[in-house]
Design a protein around this motif. Structure first.
Motif, PDB file in Angstrom:
ATOM      1  N   GLN A 150      -6.389 -57.446 -33.479  1.00  0.00           N
ATOM      2  CA  GLN A 150      -5.909 -56.232 -34.150  1.00  0.00           C
ATOM      3  C   GLN A 150      -4.428 -56.334 -34.487  1.00  0.00           C
ATOM      4  O   GLN A 150      -3.981 -55.812 -35.515  1.00  0.00           O
ATOM      5  CB  GLN A 150      -6.153 -55.003 -33.258  1.00  0.00           C
ATOM      6  CG  GLN A 150      -7.616 -54.761 -32.923  1.00  0.00           C
ATOM      7  CD  GLN A 150      -7.981 -55.386 -31.585  1.00  0.00           C
ATOM      8  OE1 GLN A 150      -7.489 -56.454 -31.226  1.00  0.00           O
ATOM      9  NE2 GLN A 150      -8.865 -54.712 -30.851  1.00  0.00           N
ATOM     10  N   ALA A 154      -2.844 -56.217 -38.242  1.00  0.00           N
ATOM     11  CA  ALA A 154      -1.795 -55.263 -38.612  1.00  0.00           C
ATOM     12  C   ALA A 154      -0.606 -55.972 -39.245  1.00  0.00           C
ATOM     13  O   ALA A 154      -0.056 -55.501 -40.256  1.00  0.00           O
ATOM     14  CB  ALA A 154      -1.353 -54.472 -37.380  1.00  0.00           C
ATOM     15  N   ALA A 168      -2.013 -49.250 -43.089  1.00  0.00           N
ATOM     16  CA  ALA A 168      -2.915 -48.382 -42.338  1.00  0.00           C
ATOM     17  C   ALA A 168      -4.143 -48.010 -43.165  1.00  0.00           C
ATOM     18  O   ALA A 168      -5.272 -48.016 -42.666  1.00  0.00           O
ATOM     19  CB  ALA A 168      -2.164 -47.120 -41.902  1.00  0.00           C
ATOM     20  N   GLU A 169      -3.937 -47.693 -44.448  1.00  0.00           N
ATOM     21  CA  GLU A 169      -5.053 -47.361 -45.330  1.00  0.00           C
ATOM     22  C   GLU A 169      -6.000 -48.549 -45.472  1.00  0.00           C
ATOM     23  O   GLU A 169      -7.229 -48.391 -45.473  1.00  0.00           O
ATOM     24  CB  GLU A 169      -4.533 -46.939 -46.699  1.00  0.00           C
ATOM     25  CG  GLU A 169      -3.817 -45.599 -46.697  1.00  0.00           C
ATOM     26  CD  GLU A 169      -3.233 -45.256 -48.062  1.00  0.00           C
ATOM     27  OE1 GLU A 169      -3.416 -46.058 -49.011  1.00  0.00           O
ATOM     28  OE2 GLU A 169      -2.589 -44.196 -48.177  1.00  0.00           O
ATOM     29  N   LEU A 171      -6.542 -50.951 -43.350  1.00  0.00           N
ATOM     30  CA  LEU A 171      -7.255 -51.245 -42.111  1.00  0.00           C
ATOM     31  C   LEU A 171      -8.109 -50.074 -41.621  1.00  0.00           C
ATOM     32  O   LEU A 171      -8.896 -50.228 -40.686  1.00  0.00           O
ATOM     33  CB  LEU A 171      -6.247 -51.631 -41.020  1.00  0.00           C
ATOM     34  CG  LEU A 171      -5.435 -52.902 -41.275  1.00  0.00           C
ATOM     35  CD1 LEU A 171      -4.342 -53.043 -40.221  1.00  0.00           C
ATOM     36  CD2 LEU A 171      -6.337 -54.131 -41.274  1.00  0.00           C
ATOM     37  N   GLY A 172      -7.926 -48.896 -42.236  1.00  0.00           N
ATOM     38  CA  GLY A 172      -8.678 -47.731 -41.809  1.00  0.00           C
ATOM     39  C   GLY A 172      -8.217 -47.167 -40.476  1.00  0.00           C
ATOM     40  O   GLY A 172      -9.022 -46.635 -39.699  1.00  0.00           O
ATOM     41  N   ILE A 173      -6.911 -47.297 -40.193  1.00  0.00           N
ATOM     42  CA  ILE A 173      -6.342 -46.784 -38.950  1.00  0.00           C
ATOM     43  C   ILE A 173      -5.121 -45.934 -39.297  1.00  0.00           C
ATOM     44  O   ILE A 173      -4.727 -45.838 -40.458  1.00  0.00           O
ATOM     45  CB  ILE A 173      -5.952 -47.924 -37.978  1.00  0.00           C
ATOM     46  CG1 ILE A 173      -4.930 -48.873 -38.635  1.00  0.00           C
ATOM     47  CG2 ILE A 173      -7.193 -48.696 -37.537  1.00  0.00           C
ATOM     48  CD1 ILE A 173      -4.483 -50.020 -37.723  1.00  0.00           C
ATOM     49  N   SER A 174      -4.498 -45.325 -38.294  1.00  0.00           N
ATOM     50  CA  SER A 174      -3.336 -44.480 -38.542  1.00  0.00           C
ATOM     51  C   SER A 174      -2.058 -45.313 -38.612  1.00  0.00           C
ATOM     52  O   SER A 174      -1.996 -46.433 -38.087  1.00  0.00           O
ATOM     53  CB  SER A 174      -3.194 -43.434 -37.436  1.00  0.00           C
ATOM     54  OG  SER A 174      -2.815 -44.058 -36.221  1.00  0.00           O
ATOM     55  N   LYS A 176       0.567 -44.613 -37.004  1.00  0.00           N
ATOM     56  CA  LYS A 176       1.024 -44.716 -35.618  1.00  0.00           C
ATOM     57  C   LYS A 176       0.398 -45.920 -34.920  1.00  0.00           C
ATOM     58  O   LYS A 176       1.071 -46.629 -34.152  1.00  0.00           O
ATOM     59  CB  LYS A 176       0.678 -43.433 -34.861  1.00  0.00           C
ATOM     60  CG  LYS A 176       1.185 -43.425 -33.415  1.00  0.00           C
ATOM     61  CD  LYS A 176       0.891 -42.108 -32.730  1.00  0.00           C
ATOM     62  CE  LYS A 176       1.399 -42.112 -31.290  1.00  0.00           C
ATOM     63  NZ  LYS A 176       1.118 -40.829 -30.609  1.00  0.00           N
ATOM     64  N   THR A 177      -0.882 -46.164 -35.196  1.00  0.00           N
ATOM     65  CA  THR A 177      -1.552 -47.319 -34.579  1.00  0.00           C
ATOM     66  C   THR A 177      -0.963 -48.625 -35.104  1.00  0.00           C
ATOM     67  O   THR A 177      -0.757 -49.577 -34.336  1.00  0.00           O
ATOM     68  CB  THR A 177      -3.059 -47.274 -34.853  1.00  0.00           C
ATOM     69  OG1 THR A 177      -3.585 -46.059 -34.317  1.00  0.00           O
ATOM     70  CG2 THR A 177      -3.776 -48.447 -34.205  1.00  0.00           C
ATOM     71  N   VAL A 178      -0.684 -48.681 -36.412  1.00  0.00           N
ATOM     72  CA  VAL A 178      -0.025 -49.862 -36.966  1.00  0.00           C
ATOM     73  C   VAL A 178       1.313 -50.087 -36.271  1.00  0.00           C
ATOM     74  O   VAL A 178       1.653 -51.212 -35.877  1.00  0.00           O
ATOM     75  CB  VAL A 178       0.181 -49.719 -38.490  1.00  0.00           C
ATOM     76  CG1 VAL A 178       1.059 -50.848 -39.032  1.00  0.00           C
ATOM     77  CG2 VAL A 178      -1.162 -49.712 -39.206  1.00  0.00           C
ATOM     78  N   TYR A 181       0.762 -51.583 -32.789  1.00  0.00           N
ATOM     79  CA  TYR A 181       0.426 -53.003 -32.821  1.00  0.00           C
ATOM     80  C   TYR A 181       1.663 -53.853 -33.113  1.00  0.00           C
ATOM     81  O   TYR A 181       1.876 -54.903 -32.484  1.00  0.00           O
ATOM     82  CB  TYR A 181      -0.642 -53.271 -33.877  1.00  0.00           C
ATOM     83  CG  TYR A 181      -2.027 -52.781 -33.521  1.00  0.00           C
ATOM     84  CD1 TYR A 181      -2.475 -52.751 -32.201  1.00  0.00           C
ATOM     85  CD2 TYR A 181      -2.912 -52.350 -34.515  1.00  0.00           C
ATOM     86  CE1 TYR A 181      -3.743 -52.307 -31.884  1.00  0.00           C
ATOM     87  CE2 TYR A 181      -4.187 -51.910 -34.197  1.00  0.00           C
ATOM     88  CZ  TYR A 181      -4.593 -51.886 -32.882  1.00  0.00           C
ATOM     89  OH  TYR A 181      -5.857 -51.454 -32.559  1.00  0.00           O
TER      90      TYR A 181
END
Length: 221
Positions: A150, A154, A168-169, A171-174, A176-178, A181
């Motif tokens: 992951q 990122a 983020a878009e 990877l389909g995550i937020s 904040k998550t990027v 990582y």
């Protein structure tokens, strides 16, 4: 006006494989238009294949070195390549990424990864399916941090798409998550004596460790 549909050309000498990929592309939402080049590399350069947004490239057509040379020639000409192959060897996957392929998808990984890779490549983005993640984290060099798949995904998405929001878009995550990582990656690099406090430092480390290629960076939007 609707967006122009993505087009891809597939070079594969197995009609059954091509038929399967055609079905996956046709039933994707939105659909992807597929051109069949058969086993003729010339069809990737001319006609509808020459105008396709993405080249889906099978490594099983010729001798390995010849295939690598053709892959390099396609990349150097500005084509966006998704390698789609039965070869699950880590060294082959890493070599293709080094040569400029935007994704390396094995034929056991299914339509969700191939379709996602084609969509990403059409925009000039890298895509990291499980097989490629495994290849990139398999290196045993003690000077290289052991990054999670992951975290690698990122990094590659951020470098290839110019902003964390776009990464983020993709990877389909937020966002904040990027961020999380990427901060973990900074910590891991610092722990092996190769600090990377800035984005340019992280780019340099990723290039040194072959996590991303110059051709991918050149496609940044």
């Amino acid at each position: 006006m609707a967006d122009k549909p993505i087009t891809a050309v597939i070079i594969d000498d197995h009609a059954v494989v091509t038929a399967g990929v055609r079905y996956w592309c046709a039933t994707a939402e939105p659909p992807i238009e597929l051109v069949d080049a058969g086993a003729r590399l010339a069809n990737v350069w001319t006609g509808p294949g020459g105008d396709a947004d993405v080249v889906i490239f099978d490594l099983q057509l010729n001798g390995e070195q010849q295939e690598f040379r053709e892959l390099r020639r396609l990349v150097d000409s500005g084509r966006r390549i998704v390698v789609y192959t039965q070869d699950a060897h880590n060294a082959t996957a890493v070599r293709c990424v080094e040569l400029g392929a935007l994704a390396y998808v094995t034929k056991r990984e299914g339509p969700e990864h191939l379709v996602a890779a084609v969509r990403a490549a059409a925009k000039g983005f890298a895509y990291t399916p499980p097989s490629l993640s495994g290849a990139l984290v398999a290196d045993e060099d003690p000077n290289r941090p052991r990054l999670a798949p992951q975290e690698i995904a990122a990094l590659r998405a951020w470098f290839a798409s110019s902003s964390k929001r776009l990464a983020a878009e993709m990877l389909g995550i937020s966002v904040k998550t990027v961020d999380t990582y990427i901060e973990r990656v900074r910590i891991r690099y610092a722990s092996v004596g190769r600090p990377a406090p800035t984005k340019s430092d992280l780019v340099a480390r990723a290039l040194e460790d072959k996590l991303i290629t110059l051709s991918e960076l050149n496609n940044t939007t």
